[in-house]
Design a protein around this motif. Structure first.
Motif, PDB file in Angstrom:
ATOM      1  N   PHE A 195       0.821  -1.209   0.000  1.00  0.00           N
ATOM      2  CA  PHE A 195       0.000   0.000   0.000  1.00  0.00           C
ATOM      3  C   PHE A 195       0.859   1.265   0.000  1.00  0.00           C
ATOM      4  N   HIS A 196       0.281   2.317  -0.580  1.00  0.00           N
ATOM      5  CA  HIS A 196       0.954   3.617  -0.617  1.00  0.00           C
ATOM      6  C   HIS A 196       0.773   4.307   0.741  1.00  0.00           C
ATOM      7  N   PRO A 197       1.807   4.978   1.258  1.00  0.00           N
ATOM      8  CA  PRO A 197       1.664   5.655   2.556  1.00  0.00           C
ATOM      9  C   PRO A 197       0.507   6.666   2.587  1.00  0.00           C
ATOM     10  N   ALA A 198       0.221   7.327   1.460  1.00  0.00           N
ATOM     11  CA  ALA A 198      -0.887   8.300   1.449  1.00  0.00           C
ATOM     12  C   ALA A 198      -2.221   7.586   1.696  1.00  0.00           C
ATOM     13  N   TYR A 199      -2.345   6.369   1.183  1.00  0.00           N
ATOM     14  CA  TYR A 199      -3.559   5.570   1.407  1.00  0.00           C
ATOM     15  C   TYR A 199      -3.641   5.194   2.890  1.00  0.00           C
ATOM     16  N   LEU A 200      -2.496   4.869   3.484  1.00  0.00           N
ATOM     17  CA  LEU A 200      -2.485   4.488   4.904  1.00  0.00           C
ATOM     18  C   LEU A 200      -2.850   5.674   5.803  1.00  0.00           C
ATOM     19  N   LEU A 201      -2.515   6.888   5.333  1.00  0.00           N
ATOM     20  CA  LEU A 201      -2.890   8.073   6.117  1.00  0.00           C
ATOM     21  C   LEU A 201      -4.414   8.244   6.130  1.00  0.00           C
ATOM     22  N   ARG A 202      -5.046   7.796   5.056  1.00  0.00           N
ATOM     23  CA  ARG A 202      -6.516   7.903   4.980  1.00  0.00           C
ATOM     24  C   ARG A 202      -7.189   6.683   5.594  1.00  0.00           C
ATOM     25  N   GLN A 203      -6.537   5.530   5.524  1.00  0.00           N
ATOM     26  CA  GLN A 203      -7.131   4.261   5.976  1.00  0.00           C
ATOM     27  C   GLN A 203      -6.200   3.606   6.996  1.00  0.00           C
ATOM     28  N   ALA A 204      -6.203   4.156   8.209  1.00  0.00           N
ATOM     29  CA  ALA A 204      -5.255   3.679   9.224  1.00  0.00           C
ATOM     30  C   ALA A 204      -5.459   2.193   9.542  1.00  0.00           C
ATOM     31  N   ASP A 205      -6.689   1.695   9.346  1.00  0.00           N
ATOM     32  CA  ASP A 205      -6.952   0.283   9.662  1.00  0.00           C
ATOM     33  C   ASP A 205      -6.220  -0.681   8.702  1.00  0.00           C
ATOM     34  N   GLN A 206      -5.678  -0.155   7.609  1.00  0.00           N
ATOM     35  CA  GLN A 206      -4.956  -1.010   6.651  1.00  0.00           C
ATOM     36  C   GLN A 206      -3.469  -1.131   6.989  1.00  0.00           C
ATOM     37  N   LYS A 207      -3.045  -0.376   8.019  1.00  0.00           N
ATOM     38  CA  LYS A 207      -1.611  -0.373   8.359  1.00  0.00           C
ATOM     39  C   LYS A 207      -1.113  -1.759   8.745  1.00  0.00           C
ATOM     40  N   LYS A 208      -2.009  -2.577   9.293  1.00  0.00           N
ATOM     41  CA  LYS A 208      -1.581  -3.927   9.710  1.00  0.00           C
ATOM     42  C   LYS A 208      -1.081  -4.740   8.506  1.00  0.00           C
ATOM     43  N   TYR A 209      -1.719  -4.523   7.337  1.00  0.00           N
ATOM     44  CA  TYR A 209      -1.288  -5.258   6.129  1.00  0.00           C
ATOM     45  C   TYR A 209       0.071  -4.737   5.663  1.00  0.00           C
ATOM     46  N   SER A 210       0.199  -3.440   5.771  1.00  0.00           N
ATOM     47  CA  SER A 210       1.452  -2.819   5.370  1.00  0.00           C
ATOM     48  C   SER A 210       2.608  -3.307   6.249  1.00  0.00           C
ATOM     49  N   TRP A 211       2.324  -3.420   7.538  1.00  0.00           N
ATOM     50  CA  TRP A 211       3.337  -3.906   8.489  1.00  0.00           C
ATOM     51  C   TRP A 211       3.739  -5.352   8.146  1.00  0.00           C
ATOM     52  N   ALA A 212       2.732  -6.153   7.782  1.00  0.00           N
ATOM     53  CA  ALA A 212       3.024  -7.545   7.389  1.00  0.00           C
ATOM     54  C   ALA A 212       3.939  -7.546   6.159  1.00  0.00           C
ATOM     55  N   ASP A 213       3.660  -6.682   5.195  1.00  0.00           N
ATOM     56  CA  ASP A 213       4.489  -6.618   3.975  1.00  0.00           C
ATOM     57  C   ASP A 213       5.916  -6.174   4.309  1.00  0.00           C
ATOM     58  N   LEU A 214       6.009  -5.189   5.196  1.00  0.00           N
ATOM     59  CA  LEU A 214       7.343  -4.681   5.564  1.00  0.00           C
ATOM     60  C   LEU A 214       8.187  -5.782   6.203  1.00  0.00           C
ATOM     61  N   LYS A 215       7.540  -6.619   7.000  1.00  0.00           N
ATOM     62  CA  LYS A 215       8.297  -7.703   7.657  1.00  0.00           C
ATOM     63  C   LYS A 215       8.794  -8.727   6.621  1.00  0.00           C
ATOM     64  N   VAL A 216       7.950  -8.982   5.601  1.00  0.00           N
ATOM     65  CA  VAL A 216       8.362  -9.908   4.527  1.00  0.00           C
ATOM     66  C   VAL A 216       9.557  -9.310   3.760  1.00  0.00           C
ATOM     67  N   ILE A 217       9.495  -8.006   3.534  1.00  0.00           N
ATOM     68  CA  ILE A 217      10.592  -7.324   2.809  1.00  0.00           C
ATOM     69  C   ILE A 217      11.879  -7.405   3.638  1.00  0.00           C
ATOM     70  N   ARG A 218      11.749  -7.141   4.933  1.00  0.00           N
ATOM     71  CA  ARG A 218      12.940  -7.178   5.805  1.00  0.00           C
ATOM     72  C   ARG A 218      13.575  -8.582   5.794  1.00  0.00           C
TER      73      ARG A 218
END
Ligand code: URA
Length: 235
Positions: free
Chosen positions: A202-225
């Motif tokens: 997800f795009h950070p601008a989308y996360l600023l509008r849809q804070a409830d989606q941050k959990k998916y973004s966090w999951a993706d970041l962990k996979v990237i790491r």
């Protein structure tokens, strides 16, 4: 084969060779239609400069006509991680630098959360001029700029490519996909016969509008790491 036939073949060969301009036959190296990878920093800088000039000379482009500045990139040109966003906003247009507004601040925090300093990665956008009123780039604009983006990726030659948002996904993977379905999975983008390991998120601008989606973004970041560690990418 008779002697006569051999002689005849030889004369055809001579005729053929004589008909070819010398300039075309002395090159012994195989002709490569694939642009060689650039490993040298000076060559990389030169190629990036040429690409920037090419984008700067684009004509009949509504984006360029309405923007103040060309927003090319930010970060380390030597990085093995490249992020692609959508397009510059107002602040990016003013400062001629990607991701320096609110979405950029969130991006910095997201990177920090997986122990990455923003200065150690390379960041660009699908379109390099701010769309009027921050509208989404139109399909024809995404397509036109995708040639520049593909060249940009080939020059940086990252080990991991991160596409943030549906516009970046559309530019490199096509428009039929839905980001909610495609995010979080490793994909391959092929440019000039090179394969780039790619993650859509997800795009950070989308996360600023849809804070409830941050959990998916966090999951993706962990996979990237995890992949960064597996590939032993150092900063
Ligand atoms: N959003 C983007 O996609 N890119 C920027 O540079 C800033 C905001």
């Amino acid at each position: 084969m008779t002697k006569k036939q051999i002689n005849q073949n030889d004369s055809y060969k001579n005729e053929l060779l004589n008909s070819i301009d010398n300039e075309y036959i002395y090159e012994s190296a195989p002709i490569s239609r694939i642009k060689n990878k650039i490993y040298n920093i000076e060559d990389k800088l030169k190629s990036l400069d040429e690409l920037k000039n090419k984008i700067g000379s684009i004509e009949d482009c509504k984006l360029k006509e309405n923007a103040s500045n060309l927003v090319f990139s930010d970060g380390s040109i030597d990085s093995q991680i490249m992020i692609v966003g959508e397009g510059p906003g107002q602040k990016e247009d003013e400062l001629s630098k990607p991701f320096v507004g609110d979405a950029g601040m969130l991006l910095n925090k997201m990177l920090k959360a997986i122990n990455i300093n923003r200065k150690d990665i390379y960041i660009t956008n699908v379109v390099n001029y701010r769309p009027p009123n921050n509208r989404k780039p139109e399909p024809n604009e995404i397509l036109r700029y995708s040639n520049f983006l593909r060249e940009h990726i080939a020059i940086i030659n990252p080990k991991i490519l991160i596409l943030m948002g549906s516009t970046a996904m559309e530019s490199l993977l096509g428009s039929k996909n839905k980001i909610s379905k495609e995010r979080g999975k490793w994909k391959e983008v092929i440019i000039n016969n090179s394969t780039y390991l790619t993650m859509v998120t997800f795009h950070p601008a989308y996360l600023l509008r849809q804070a409830d989606q941050k959990k998916y973004s966090w999951a993706d970041l962990k996979v990237i790491r995890k992949k960064i560690d597996e590939l032993e990418i150092k900063f």
